[in-house]
Scaffold this motif. Structure first.
Motif, short mmCIF file in Angstrom:
data_model
loop_
_atom_site.label_atom_id
_atom_site.label_comp_id
_atom_site.label_asym_id
_atom_site.label_seq_id
_atom_site.Cartn_x
_atom_site.Cartn_y
_atom_site.Cartn_z
N ILE A 292 0.85 -1.18 0.00
CA ILE A 292 0.00 0.00 0.00
C ILE A 292 0.89 1.24 0.00
CG2 ILE A 292 -0.23 0.13 2.51
CD1 ILE A 292 -3.21 0.51 0.25
N PHE A 293 0.52 2.21 -0.83
CA PHE A 293 1.33 3.43 -0.94
C PHE A 293 1.01 4.35 0.23
CE2 PHE A 293 2.17 7.73 -2.36
CZ PHE A 293 3.39 7.60 -3.00
N GLY A 294 2.06 4.84 0.87
CA GLY A 294 1.86 5.81 1.95
C GLY A 294 1.10 5.22 3.13
N PHE A 346 -6.17 9.24 -3.09
CA PHE A 346 -4.93 9.39 -3.86
C PHE A 346 -3.95 8.24 -3.56
CE2 PHE A 346 -6.08 14.07 -3.51
CZ PHE A 346 -6.66 14.09 -4.77
N ASN A 347 -3.90 7.84 -2.29
CA ASN A 347 -2.99 6.75 -1.93
C ASN A 347 -3.40 5.44 -2.59
OD1 ASN A 347 -0.81 7.52 -0.07
ND2 ASN A 347 -2.47 8.37 1.11
N LEU A 349 -4.92 5.13 -5.44
CA LEU A 349 -4.53 5.21 -6.85
C LEU A 349 -3.02 4.96 -7.00
CD1 LEU A 349 -6.56 8.28 -8.18
CD2 LEU A 349 -6.98 5.86 -8.57
N ALA A 350 -2.25 5.59 -6.12
CA ALA A 350 -0.80 5.44 -6.22
C ALA A 350 -0.38 3.99 -5.98
CB ALA A 350 -0.11 6.37 -5.23
N MET A 352 -1.91 1.44 -7.08
CA MET A 352 -2.11 0.67 -8.31
C MET A 352 -1.00 0.93 -9.34
SD MET A 352 -6.21 1.31 -8.50
CE MET A 352 -6.51 0.51 -10.05
N TYR A 353 -0.29 2.06 -9.16
CA TYR A 353 0.73 2.45 -10.13
C TYR A 353 1.82 1.39 -10.24
CZ TYR A 353 4.57 5.24 -12.07
OH TYR A 353 5.60 5.70 -12.83
N VAL B 53 -6.81 8.59 -14.10
CA VAL B 53 -5.65 7.88 -13.56
C VAL B 53 -6.02 6.42 -13.27
CG1 VAL B 53 -4.13 7.76 -11.56
CG2 VAL B 53 -4.58 9.96 -12.64
N PHE B 57 -4.20 3.28 -15.07
CA PHE B 57 -3.49 2.23 -14.34
C PHE B 57 -4.12 0.87 -14.60
CE2 PHE B 57 -1.83 5.27 -10.80
CZ PHE B 57 -1.02 5.87 -11.74
N HIS B 61 -1.44 -1.41 -16.24
CA HIS B 61 -0.88 -2.36 -15.29
C HIS B 61 -1.77 -3.57 -15.09
CE1 HIS B 61 1.91 0.83 -14.73
NE2 HIS B 61 1.05 1.62 -14.11
N PRO B 73 8.14 3.47 -5.68
CA PRO B 73 8.30 3.82 -4.26
C PRO B 73 7.06 3.46 -3.44
CG PRO B 73 7.95 5.78 -5.59
CD PRO B 73 8.11 4.65 -6.54
N SER B 74 7.29 3.14 -2.16
CA SER B 74 6.16 2.79 -1.30
C SER B 74 5.57 4.02 -0.65
CB SER B 74 6.61 1.81 -0.23
OG SER B 74 7.44 2.49 0.69
N HIS B 75 6.29 5.11 -0.67
CA HIS B 75 5.71 6.37 -0.24
C HIS B 75 6.56 7.51 -0.78
CE1 HIS B 75 8.58 7.52 3.00
NE2 HIS B 75 8.87 6.24 2.88
N ASN B 76 6.02 8.69 -0.77
CA ASN B 76 6.74 9.84 -1.29
C ASN B 76 6.21 11.05 -0.55
OD1 ASN B 76 7.40 12.17 -2.76
ND2 ASN B 76 7.67 10.95 -4.62
N GLU B 80 2.78 13.26 -1.21
CA GLU B 80 1.66 13.14 -0.28
C GLU B 80 1.33 14.49 0.37
OE1 GLU B 80 1.56 9.24 1.98
OE2 GLU B 80 3.49 9.11 0.99
N TRP B 83 -0.62 16.50 -2.26
CA TRP B 83 -2.04 16.21 -2.46
C TRP B 83 -2.85 16.35 -1.17
CZ3 TRP B 83 -0.49 10.95 -4.79
CH2 TRP B 83 -0.41 9.95 -3.81
#
Lengths: 574, 324
Positions: A292-294, A346-347, A349-350, A352-353, B53, B57, B61, B73-76, B80, B83
């Motif tokens: 999971i992102f973030g 947003f997280n 969606l990210a 799925m990237y 988006v 994806f 993907h 990356p797992s976070h940025n 973050e 947004w």
């Protein structure tokens, strides 16, 4: 493990002990109605909750269809005004208090929380069973109070209408309070379980996000529900001793009731949506095969929503005559809740990237959720802004908005979660084709039902109207047609799941390739879930999980150079 | 200017209205609509962005044979924070705009024309400075009108979609709202706080008189009981004072019994007693509605004690008498 072996009829398609020696699962480890009604097993309690809330959902849903059919014509179709008013009251009250609030935490949460922690049960199994009986008793008491009194106050029970026209409003509120106690019990149980029973290695920030969401939900349940009790006491004191609290005739203030009501019921909205967000976090990650992102932002945003959710109740009362200053403060606070909700979208969606996305049925529900919840959330902006809210308050715009959040959000996530954990709960796979198709029909039916209601609202159609101006008819008709389609979709989804119980392929321990602990035990789990407490693994690390044809599911292998899973290796599930 | 404002009439839309809104007919309405369209633009941008988006994806993907998860990356933190902060700024703008509009809507100008509003289940009474009471809201065009409102029974809410105003009427206190109509004509007025059986029928019209005609109308109202016959006056009062919401004159049942043929007939009361409907029974039922309630009807009628003059009650009795 082939756990249904002991119960299989000889003519069933896949017999034998496919994956090892037979074990006894929780569904068959003991028999007889007592073994269910007096069980302390969190899984059986979860299943009883599931049956209970789905019955409530069926009842509320049928009433919704009757209401929509009546609204097909501007004048009277077949319901008198009084009957119509009673039905919309029943619909709202059943769906909110008996179905949605307990849906994810009590039914899915009860089943999953100990499994996700690698434990045998929750911290207080007896309290858990008590919570189910409080729910059952509360639901029955509440329904009887409403039916006997012919309650037609709307699910909000605003005074003085409720206190002057109906004798049973105190009984009904008391029924909600009993239901609330069931929430408190579940909440305390979950908080203690998560605090004290995490397995070795599972620190707070290694917990699956579903657990964060359930934890945040539990905090609200424990803190907000007592306010409902206070409201009941005040209503009773007023009617027994004539103390002026809410009634203007006794010198009370009817708007005060609205403050009390929403001080509970607004946080209750977050009781509904937070666990839904937890489910979606799991689904998006598993079916994108990406961590999971973030993670921290999502975890913190759950807590932020839980806390801020306590401070926004006044936004239900912008036109009620509360002071200008309070309206302004509540508007500002309301917007602050939109930020953590946006962060989550947003997280997701990210996440799925650059993933490897598989649109299995649960993921279809997750994608539906993102679209519908986004519409529900964005339309909240119109209602949080004071000037536009004055126009839109108590119109169909609000009706559409909260259905997008409650139904498009919580219900869709609940269905996604139910389809995701179904193999774990009952050990059977359902038809992917029919599962996805029903998801699509539900999505289309839902939008056709509720999108026209936004336009009804901006055009000025008030809510809770049994009759309406003919100019609104075409939008109402679209909505009614949509609701029938939605009904068909839900019946299809139910049929798919019920069919799987009878004819479904046996599920492996880990059919989706998930990395959380509940997928390391059998499907369905044994009575004690795990032989011993498993060490915590990274909840979102899918590297080592590969599809094993023989097991018909994913197994964890030591990290080496392996091909990554893909659909080609999986049998077509139709 | 706005893509959603459709100039062609769908047949269902009032002239000058859009798919979303009735024509803005008060000074505040256009402001509210501007804020609405501003928020709508933000919503559309975000919805298109999120859907775009998401679709991208899903397609790029989607799991295909041989396809691998690519490292990402797992976070940025910067992403973050961005947004979180950008939406925060946008909602702050929305908040401020809504806040200013709200303060304007809640602050009537000093020179506004004041009309008293009393709501009861399920009718509106608009009371003018000369004592005239009407079931519709008559106002002059291009002049601020403020409403001082209260309720006799439960909470009601006054809503005029064309003016984009709404305010609850709470028993035991006065609430206020105001508007300035910018075009003459008739506009719907709805009750938007649920109030029981007749809630959906508790509507009225806002009649905006062209410049100069409002005063003429108001002067006429002072003398209407004198200039017309008693039965006609009773008929007017029947329509204006809320009787029509619950009592039909064509024999059909509503929340209350029909007036057709009621006079002189004998009816069973909830107490079991049989009563012949005469002048005194009608008078009593208007002033003390719960004293003798017809069997089969709920005791929901509000009292008109102190709200109808004797000659008005007489006119109503004469009118009911005339309905054979």
């Amino acid at each position: 493990m082939n756990t249904l072996a002991l119960n299989r009829k000889p003519d069933e398609p896949r017999g034998g002990t496919l994956h090892g020696e037979p074990t006894v699962n929780y569904l068959h480890c003991s028999r007889g109605w007592k073994s269910w009604l007096l069980t302390l097993d969190h899984k059986r309690i979860g299943v009883m909750y599931l049956v209970g809330i789905l019955s409530a959902f069926l009842l509320g849903g049928i009433i919704a269809l009757v209401i929509r059919l009546e609204l097909f014509t501007p004048g009277k179709a077949f319901l008198s005004e009084d009957r119509y008013n009673e039905l919309f009251t029943l619909h709202g009250a059943i769906m909110t208090f008996v179905f949605i609030i307990p849906s994810i935490p009590a039914a899915l949460g009860n089943f999953l929380l100990p499994l996700m922690l690698g434990q045998k049960d929750v911290a207080f199994p007896r309290l858990n069973l008590a919570s189910f009986y409080f729910w059952l008793g509360g639901a029955i008491f509440f329904l009887i109070a409403m039916l006997v009194g012919g309650l037609d106050t709307g699910w909000t029970f605003y005074t003085p209408y409720s206190t002057t026209t109906s004798s049973t409003v105190i009984a009904a509120t008391f029924g909600i309070f009993i239901l609330g106690f069931s929430s408190i019990f579940t909440g305390i149980n979950f908080i203690v379980t998560i605090n004290t029973m995490r397995p070795p290695g599972m620190t707070w920030f290694k917990m699956p996000l579903m657990l964060w969401a359930l934890y945040a939900t539990s905090i609200i349940q424990v803190l907000a529900t007592p306010v409902l009790g206070i409201t009941v006491v005040l209503l009773t004191a007023e009617s027994l001793f004539g103390i002026g609290i809410f009634s203007p005739e006794l010198g009370g203030d009817p708007v005060l009731y609205q403050h009390f009501f929403w001080f509970y019921s607004h946080p209750a909205v977050y009781i509904m949506i937070l666990p839904a967000m937890g489910i979606i976090s799991e689904l998006i990650s598993v079916f994108s095969r990406k961590p999971i992102f973030g993670y921290r932002f999502i975890a913190y945003s759950s807590i932020a929503i839980a806390l801020l959710g306590f401070l926004v109740w006044g936004h239900h009362m912008f036109t009620s005559g509360q002071s200008k200053l309070s309206a302004i403060i509540f508007s500002a606070l309301t917007f602050s809740v939109s930020i953590p909700s946006g962060i989550k979208v947003f997280n997701w969606l990210a996440t799925m990237y650059k993933g490897s996305i598989r649109l299995a049925t649960p993921m279809c529900y997750a994608v539906s959720f993102i679209l519908l919840f986004t519409i529900g959330g964005l339309t909240g902006l119109f209602l949080g802004a004071l000037a536009t809210d004055v126009h839109l308050h108590d119109t169909y715009f609000v009706v559409a908005h909260f259905h997008y959040v409650m139904m498009g959000g919580t219900l869709i996530a609940f269905l996604g979660g139910l389809h995701y954990w179904w193999p774990k709960m009952f050990g059977r796979m359902y038809s992917e084709f029919w599962g996805r198709l029903s998801c699509l029909v539900i999505f289309l039916g839902f939008n056709l039902t509720f999108f026209p209601q936004f336009i009804l609202g901006t055009q000025g159609m008030p809510r809770r109207y049994a009759r309406y101006e003919p100019e609104f008819q075409w939008l109402h008709q679209l909505s009614t047609i949509g609701s029938l389609l939605l009904g068909v979709g839900l019946v299809m989804a139910a049929a798919v799941l019920v069919h799987s119980l009878i004819r479904g392929r046996l599920a492996s321990a880990n059919p989706w390739g998930s990395a959380t602990l509940e997928w390391t035990c059998d499907s369905p789990p044994t009575h004690h879930n795990f032989e011993s407490i498993p060490p915590a693994t990274d909840a979102y690390d899918y590297q080592d999980l590969v599809f094993d044809d023989e097991q018909d599911g994913y197994v964890r292998t030591p990290a080496e150079e392996e091909p990554l899973p893909d659909d080609a290796q999986q049998p077509v599930l139709i | 200017m706005n893509p959603l404002t459709m100039n062609h009439n769908l047949g269902l839309l009032a002239d000058g209205g859009s798919l979303l809104f009735r024509p803005p007919s008060s000074t505040a309405a256009a402001d509210v609509d501007r804020l609405f369209y501003f928020i709508l633009a933000i919503c559309v941008v975000f919805f298109v962005l999120i859907t775009g988006v998401l679709s991208l994806f899903l397609v790029r993907h989607y799991r295909r044979p041989g396809q691998r998860v690519q490292p990402s990356p797992s976070h940025n933190n910067w992403l973050e924070i961005a947004w979180s902060v950008v939406p925060a700024i946008l909602v702050a703008v929305i908040f401020m705009w809504g806040f200013i509009g709200y303060l304007n809507a809640r602050t009537p100008p000093d020179d506004s024309y004041e009309i008293q509003v009393v709501a009861k289940k399920w009718s509106w009474a608009f009371i003018y400075p000369n004592g005239h009471v009407d079931n519709n809201l008559h106002v002059p065009v291009d002049r601020p009108v403020s409403l001082v409102m209260s309720s006799d029974d439960v909470i009601h809410s006054l809503y005029v979609p064309a003016f984009r105003i709404k305010m609850d009427l709470v028993p035991g206190r006065y609430s206020k709202t105001w508007f300035e109509a910018i075009q003459s004509g008739e506009f719907d007025l709805f009750c938007t706080e649920y109030c029981g059986t007749g809630h959906s029928l508790m509507n009225a019209l806002v009649i905006v008189h062209p410049s100069g005609e409002f005063e003429t109308w108001l002067n006429k109202t002072a003398t209407f009981l004198i200039e017309i016959t008693t039965v006609e006056a009773g008929k007017l009062l029947y329509a204006r004072r809320g009787c029509a919401q619950c009592h039909s004159v064509d024999g059909s049942a509503k929340a209350g019994p029909t007036f057709q043929g009621i006079f002189g007939a004998e009816h069973r009361m909830a107490s079991g007693e049989d009563i012949v409907v005469d002048e005194n029974y009608i008078r009593e039922s208007i002033l003390q509605p719960q004293a003798k309630v017809r069997a089969g009807y709920r005791p929901v009628m509000p009292t008109y004690q102190g709200q109808l003059k004797d000659e008005e009650i007489t006119a109503l009795v004469q009118y009911i008498k005339s309905l054979k």
